[in-house]
Structures are given as structure tokens and as C-alpha cells.
Design a protein around this motif. Structure first.
Motif, short mmCIF file in Angstrom:
data_model
loop_
_atom_site.label_atom_id
_atom_site.label_comp_id
_atom_site.label_asym_id
_atom_site.label_seq_id
_atom_site.Cartn_x
_atom_site.Cartn_y
_atom_site.Cartn_z
N UNK A 199 0.86 -1.18 0.00
CA UNK A 199 0.00 0.00 0.00
C UNK A 199 0.90 1.23 0.00
N UNK A 200 0.48 2.28 -0.68
CA UNK A 200 1.19 3.55 -0.61
C UNK A 200 0.33 4.50 0.20
N UNK A 201 0.94 5.08 1.22
CA UNK A 201 0.25 6.05 2.06
C UNK A 201 0.75 7.44 1.71
N UNK A 202 -0.17 8.36 1.52
CA UNK A 202 0.19 9.73 1.14
C UNK A 202 0.26 10.69 2.32
N UNK A 246 -1.90 6.61 6.87
CA UNK A 246 -1.18 5.52 7.52
C UNK A 246 -1.94 5.05 8.75
N UNK A 247 -2.46 5.99 9.54
CA UNK A 247 -3.25 5.63 10.72
C UNK A 247 -4.52 4.89 10.32
N UNK A 248 -5.16 5.31 9.25
CA UNK A 248 -6.39 4.64 8.80
C UNK A 248 -6.12 3.21 8.34
N UNK A 249 -5.00 3.00 7.68
CA UNK A 249 -4.61 1.65 7.24
C UNK A 249 -4.41 0.76 8.47
N UNK A 298 8.66 11.79 -1.86
CA UNK A 298 8.92 12.87 -0.91
C UNK A 298 8.03 12.77 0.34
N UNK A 299 6.74 12.68 0.16
CA UNK A 299 5.81 12.64 1.29
C UNK A 299 5.04 11.32 1.38
N UNK A 300 5.39 10.35 0.57
CA UNK A 300 4.65 9.09 0.55
C UNK A 300 5.45 7.99 1.23
#
Length: 149
Positions: free
Chosen positions: A5-8, A13-16, A141-143
């Protein structure tokens, strides 16, 4: 099973993690503790993941990294589970003996415990075979990339 999974964002990330925790709550305890072994470089999202996971377990306390105290225990109010342990192996000089000295075997033996371990690769030799491994990485960068296996 392997899922990437890629988190943005930290919220994503918390939801995952929260969704994973909620799924875990639907299962009966195993022989021993449920272990989630996390690996990844500094700042890749491990503690953020634990925060979301704890929210999914309805833990009300604030979740901070146990980097300097090594282990934190939180109460879980659920028919199958009673405790969440958050362990950070980053600062351990001799990780396996030090963790064993803190009662790690007793924690692992408790079928009503859930154990999340940051820097689990440092104690791989004592991680149960049925542990769920979650690997974090910087994909942009932010992912963050999150691989659950």
C-alpha cells in the motif's frame, strides 16, 4: 499473503493501521500473542502506524514512541484481547537478551495480548513464525510504502 500500500499522509497511515486492528479484533486469539513485527528506516511511519492501530483497538491513551523506555503496555477492552504492547528495539545495545530480560517470553505466551514491535529486524531470531511483518519505506517525498506480509 503480501499486500503493498502507498500512504500519502500520516492520517492515511493511521487509517490503514486502524482497519488492520479492527480486522484482527474479529478473530479468536491464537496459542500465543498476536505479533506485528515492523521494520523500516527512521521516519518511515512505524509509530504513526501504531497510533492508528491503537485507535482501532479503542485505546484511549496517547501513543508515543517507547524509544527510551523500550516497552509500553495499554489496556484493551475486548472479549478476546486485554493488552496491547508497543515495543521499540531501536536503542537496545544487545536486543535479544535485553528484551528477554524484560519478560518478552511471558508477553508472547499470552493469547490475549497484541504486540507491535518497532525495529523487529533487530530481534528476528525470537519473533514468532506466525508474526505479521509490516515493512515501511519512503516511496516518494511525502509518501510511504507499507508492505504487509
Amino acid at each position: 499473503m503480501r499486500k503493498s500500500i502507498v500512504s500519502s499522509s500520516p492520517v492515511q497511515t493511521k487509517n490503514i493501521a486502524q482497519a488492520l486492528a479492527e480486522t484482527l479484533l474479529e478473530t479468536q486469539p491464537a496459542k500465543g500473542a498476536r505479533v506485528i513485527a515492523m521494520t523500516g528506516e527512521l521516519g518511515s511511519g512505524k509509530t504513526t502506524f501504531v497510533q492508528g492501530f491503537a485507535k482501532g483497538l479503542l485505546v484511549k491513551e496517547r501513543i508515543l514512541s517507547p524509544t527510551f523506555i523500550l516497552l509500553r503496555e495499554f489496556r484493551v477492552r475486548h472479549p478476546f484481547f486485554h493488552a496491547l504492547y508497543h515495543i521499540d528495539c531501536y536503542r537496545l545495545d544487545n536486543p535479544v537478551p535485553e528484551l528477554l530480560h524484560l519478560g518478552f517470553k511471558n508477553i508472547l505466551a499470552d493469547p490475549r495480548a497484541i504486540v507491535l514491535i518497532e525495529w523487529a529486524d533487530r530481534i528476528k531470531s525470537i519473533i514468532p513464525r506466525d508474526a505479521l511483518w509490516v515493512r515501511f519505506g519512503h516511496s516518494d517525498k511525502n509518501k510511504r510504502s507499507i508492505t504487509i506480509q
